[in-house]
Structure formats: structure tokens, C-alpha cells
Design a protein around this motif. Sequence first.
Motif, short mmCIF file in Angstrom:
data_model
loop_
_atom_site.label_atom_id
_atom_site.label_comp_id
_atom_site.label_asym_id
_atom_site.label_seq_id
_atom_site.Cartn_x
_atom_site.Cartn_y
_atom_site.Cartn_z
N VAL A 178 0.83 -1.20 0.00
CA VAL A 178 0.00 0.00 0.00
C VAL A 178 0.87 1.26 0.00
O VAL A 178 0.64 2.20 -0.76
N ILE A 179 1.89 1.27 0.84
CA ILE A 179 2.78 2.43 0.94
C ILE A 179 3.55 2.64 -0.36
O ILE A 179 3.64 3.76 -0.88
N ALA A 180 4.10 1.56 -0.91
CA ALA A 180 4.88 1.67 -2.14
C ALA A 180 4.01 2.13 -3.30
O ALA A 180 4.45 2.94 -4.14
N GLU A 181 2.78 1.63 -3.39
CA GLU A 181 1.87 2.08 -4.45
C GLU A 181 1.58 3.57 -4.33
O GLU A 181 1.52 4.29 -5.33
N ALA A 182 1.40 4.05 -3.10
CA ALA A 182 1.12 5.47 -2.89
C ALA A 182 2.30 6.33 -3.35
O ALA A 182 2.12 7.38 -3.98
N CYS A 183 3.51 5.87 -3.07
CA CYS A 183 4.71 6.59 -3.50
C CYS A 183 4.83 6.59 -5.02
O CYS A 183 5.14 7.61 -5.64
N PHE A 184 4.59 5.43 -5.63
CA PHE A 184 4.69 5.33 -7.09
C PHE A 184 3.63 6.19 -7.76
O PHE A 184 3.91 6.84 -8.77
N ARG A 185 2.44 6.22 -7.19
CA ARG A 185 1.38 7.06 -7.75
C ARG A 185 1.79 8.53 -7.73
O ARG A 185 1.62 9.24 -8.71
N GLN A 186 2.33 8.99 -6.60
CA GLN A 186 2.77 10.39 -6.53
C GLN A 186 3.84 10.67 -7.58
O GLN A 186 3.81 11.72 -8.24
N PHE A 187 4.76 9.74 -7.76
CA PHE A 187 5.80 9.93 -8.76
C PHE A 187 5.20 10.05 -10.16
O PHE A 187 5.52 10.97 -10.91
N ARG A 188 4.31 9.11 -10.52
CA ARG A 188 3.77 9.11 -11.89
C ARG A 188 2.92 10.34 -12.17
O ARG A 188 2.97 10.89 -13.28
N LEU A 189 2.14 10.81 -11.20
CA LEU A 189 1.33 12.00 -11.42
C LEU A 189 2.22 13.20 -11.74
O LEU A 189 1.91 14.01 -12.62
N ASN A 190 3.33 13.31 -11.03
CA ASN A 190 4.23 14.44 -11.26
C ASN A 190 5.11 14.22 -12.49
O ASN A 190 5.41 15.18 -13.21
N GLU A 191 5.50 12.98 -12.75
CA GLU A 191 6.27 12.69 -13.96
C GLU A 191 5.49 13.09 -15.20
O GLU A 191 6.06 13.63 -16.17
N SER A 192 4.18 12.86 -15.20
CA SER A 192 3.35 13.20 -16.36
C SER A 192 3.40 14.69 -16.66
O SER A 192 3.32 15.11 -17.82
N ILE A 193 3.53 15.50 -15.61
CA ILE A 193 3.65 16.95 -15.80
C ILE A 193 5.04 17.30 -16.32
O ILE A 193 5.20 18.08 -17.26
N VAL A 194 6.07 16.71 -15.71
CA VAL A 194 7.46 17.04 -16.04
C VAL A 194 7.78 16.71 -17.50
O VAL A 194 8.49 17.47 -18.17
N ILE A 195 7.26 15.59 -18.01
CA ILE A 195 7.61 15.20 -19.38
C ILE A 195 6.92 16.07 -20.42
O ILE A 195 7.30 16.03 -21.60
N ASN A 196 5.93 16.86 -20.00
CA ASN A 196 5.24 17.75 -20.93
C ASN A 196 5.83 19.15 -20.95
O ASN A 196 5.78 19.84 -21.97
N ARG A 197 6.38 19.60 -19.81
CA ARG A 197 6.97 20.94 -19.74
C ARG A 197 7.83 21.04 -18.49
O ARG A 197 7.54 20.38 -17.49
N PRO A 198 8.88 21.87 -18.50
CA PRO A 198 9.68 22.07 -17.29
C PRO A 198 8.80 22.64 -16.18
O PRO A 198 8.11 23.65 -16.37
N ASN A 199 8.81 22.00 -15.04
CA ASN A 199 7.97 22.44 -13.93
C ASN A 199 8.71 22.14 -12.63
O ASN A 199 8.75 20.98 -12.20
N PRO A 200 9.30 23.16 -12.00
CA PRO A 200 10.08 22.93 -10.78
C PRO A 200 9.29 22.26 -9.66
O PRO A 200 9.83 21.39 -8.96
N SER A 201 8.04 22.65 -9.48
CA SER A 201 7.23 22.07 -8.39
C SER A 201 6.97 20.59 -8.63
O SER A 201 7.09 19.77 -7.72
#
Length: 485
Positions: A218-241
Amino acid sequence: MATETELKLELSADAVDTLLGSGLLGSPISVDPLTSIYFDTPDRQAWEGGYSLRIRTVGEAHVQTVKAAGPNRAIFARSEWETPLTGNTPVIDYTTPLRSELDIEDGTLVRQFSTLVKRHRWNVDQDGSQIEVALDMGSIVAGDREMQIRELELELKDGKPYTLFTLARRIEALVPIRFGVASKAERGYRLLREQQTAYKAEPVHLDRDLRVSASFQVIAEACFRQFRLNESIVINRPNPSALHQARVALRRLRSAFSLYKVILVDAESQRLKEELKWLAGVLGEARNIDVLIARVGNSDVKSRLLEARDSAYEQVLNALFSSRAKAFMLDLNEWLHCGEYLALVETAEIRNGPVVDFAIDILDRQRKKLKKRGRSLVEADDEHRHETRKAAKKFRYASEFLRSLFSSKQAERRYEKFIQTMEKLQDELGLLNDMVTAPTVIHNLELESHPDVESLMVAGNSEKLITAAQSSLDELMERKRFWRG
């Protein structure tokens, strides 16, 4: 109630065309237009309560589906309740948690958004397992806002879960894929709000009757989910946050590996930890430059930093699109749900033991480690204070992962006081760390001789900060433990 075990994969438009033309999945057994209408109360009580409700229309058939959407939005398996209907009007009774848990009634529901897709569907036999594959192409519509959908769902109908990953690897060998961690419902609700620029860690909910291994999943899935949600933003445009939060997610996942190391003794666990370290390091280089940019105004040094950031973000994208990262994502998720660590004889007693006792032991050990490292920050060197900072961060992550196991009013009050002091300590140790690391980052960027270099240095009185950090740490150690009665 049924449990849906599936993988959701995101595809590009070119990947969809390649997959459909490849013959990899054979001929589809059906190609149907699907219309789904999502309902909720005006104040979105269902979604806030952890559920979504849709009515899907295929031809003249209508099916109402309630899905569990939280508090942990599962990537691999989740509960659902299906009911055939005669039209597009929701029917809420005590067979679903909307009525039994949230006390929602039929007449209180209103339309929120809809999805319009063309679905190709295949039945695939993979190593004796029956897998339904559905390719959805279309859009989510919420008012005047619209979002494109191109996703492939692999749902296990009968057989072994590992075969989902076997099929995913066959697909990945043909076209680029990324794990989908947001449901259509979540993306629809996101359309109703303003677009987020980054996703912070969501609260983790652990049931007290979980086994230790299940709590790690459960914990690892939550961490991976947070990563993927933010990765999807980063790969579309530079976004420091978003880049910062993607790095935080990897750091939290590395901490989870460390906290549960007593059951993660297989060789694959160690390899995945090294891959996590590699990817976090790549993101860290860009993050260091973003921190420096935030300190300067419109000077020549900022232009130099922006150039350096462009190069660093290019390295980030190269890493995220690399075969190494893509293989890591598949390996991590397959190992998490089907890995050898789940069957090792030598860890069976701990792995299958009660999570509450395990959590208490983790929190006690992390507290003890931080207390030992922080005994004398004034006399310690920079490296020792850095290790204290890492111990504090790991203790905080452990507390956030495990806090839901201790939900009494007394525990909640203690946790709030604990986290306030912990945040203060981390701010002070973080600023001290910035003072120490800034010169190294400046040196790596070859900016030591730049006339505006002083603007990049962290201002502050280190002695006062060290004293303040020691005071906060001592205060933290005096706090009553929220995980003990």
C-alpha cells in the motif's frame, strides 16, 4: 462486491496506431462506442468519501458501477459494485457503500462529467491466464473542458497476476507505455477544478488487520502514484514544483524500502533500490539548480542558471524516456505484487505478522536513531548534521506512512504536535544543509568567479540555526509518542 485486478497503461497516439496495426493482440472481439456519465452530490460527497459512480451505456444496455477510489487509490486491484439499469438514472440502495457508508440517496445525485470513447476489446490467453484487454480512445468532457484518453487496460479474468506483467512486457517491446495511476473518474474530477501544477503526497490509509507485506505494498503504491502523477507533468513541460514532488516521491519510496528492509532480503529488492537511487539522483541535479534560481533576481547569473537548468531538464527527460527507466517501472510494479520477497521462508513470520506491532517497532527505532544522531548538533560537523537531517526525514516519512494505524483522539492530538515540531526541525536542518551544499553546486556549475555569485549563497547565522535545530530536536524527543498509549 467484486475485486478488479488490472493494469492501466497510457499510450501515445502513434503507439495506438502501431499497436492496432501490429496484430499482437489478434482481432478484437468487439469495437464499441461507450458513453459513461459520472454522478455525485452537488458537494461531491461520493468522491470525497472515496468512491466514484458511473452509468455506462453500450448500445441499449445500461450498467451502474460504483468503484472504490480512496483513501488509497489502488493501482493494481480495487473493489467495485455493478448493477444493471433500465436507463441513465442512478439507483442507490444498501448493496453499495454509497448508501450503507455515506448515506447518499438517489435524488441527491447530479451529473458531473462524461466520457466518450471507442473501445476495442480482446480476450487474450497469456500463459494459461485469461486477460481481457480494452483499448479506450476518446475524451472526458466536463462542461467546456475536455481531456483526451488513450489508455490500455489489462484485466485479469482468471489465472495468475504475474501474467498481466508478461503481457505488458510484450506490448512494451512493441510500443512505449507508461503506467496509468489516475482513473477516468479522477481525471474527470480534475477537469472540474483548475489544473494542478504538482501533486504532494496523499495520506496513506492502512487497515489494522493488514499483514506487514500488504502494508508495504500500500505504501509503495502510494509513492509510485505520486511519482507518476508528477512525472506526467514534467515530461510535458519544465515544472520545478512537479519535479520536486516527483523526487520527493522517489525519496519516500526509498525510505519505505529501508523501513521494511527486514522482509526485503531478495536480490531484486537490492537492485530496485539502486535503480531508485539512480533516478532520484538525476532529478536531484535539476532540483539543485531550481533552488538556486529561486534565490536570484533578474541578473546575468540567472541567465546562466536557466541555461544550466535547460541542460539538467534535458538529462531528466533522457532518463525518464530511457529504456532503463521504462524497464525499472515494469520491474518495480511486477516485483511489488508478484516478487520473490512475498514467498521467502526466512521472512514468513515477520511478513505475515500484524502490522501494528511492526509499525510500533519501526517508529521506536526511528525515534531512537534520530535521538542518537542529534545529541550534540553544536559540536558535530556538517556531515554529522546532514546525517541527522536524513534521520529526521526518514522518521517523518515513517510517521506519515503509519499514522493511520493509530487513530484515537489522543493519538491524533499527539501526532499534530509531533508533526509541527518535526516540520520546524526539518526547516532548520534543511537551511543548514543548503548553506553547506550551495558552494558545491556553484562549483559544479563553474560560477565561483561570477560577480553575482553572492546572490546564490544562503543567508543566515549558522550558529543560531544550529542552536534552534537542537532546541527543536530536544522538544521533539520530549513529545509523547502518538503510536503508544
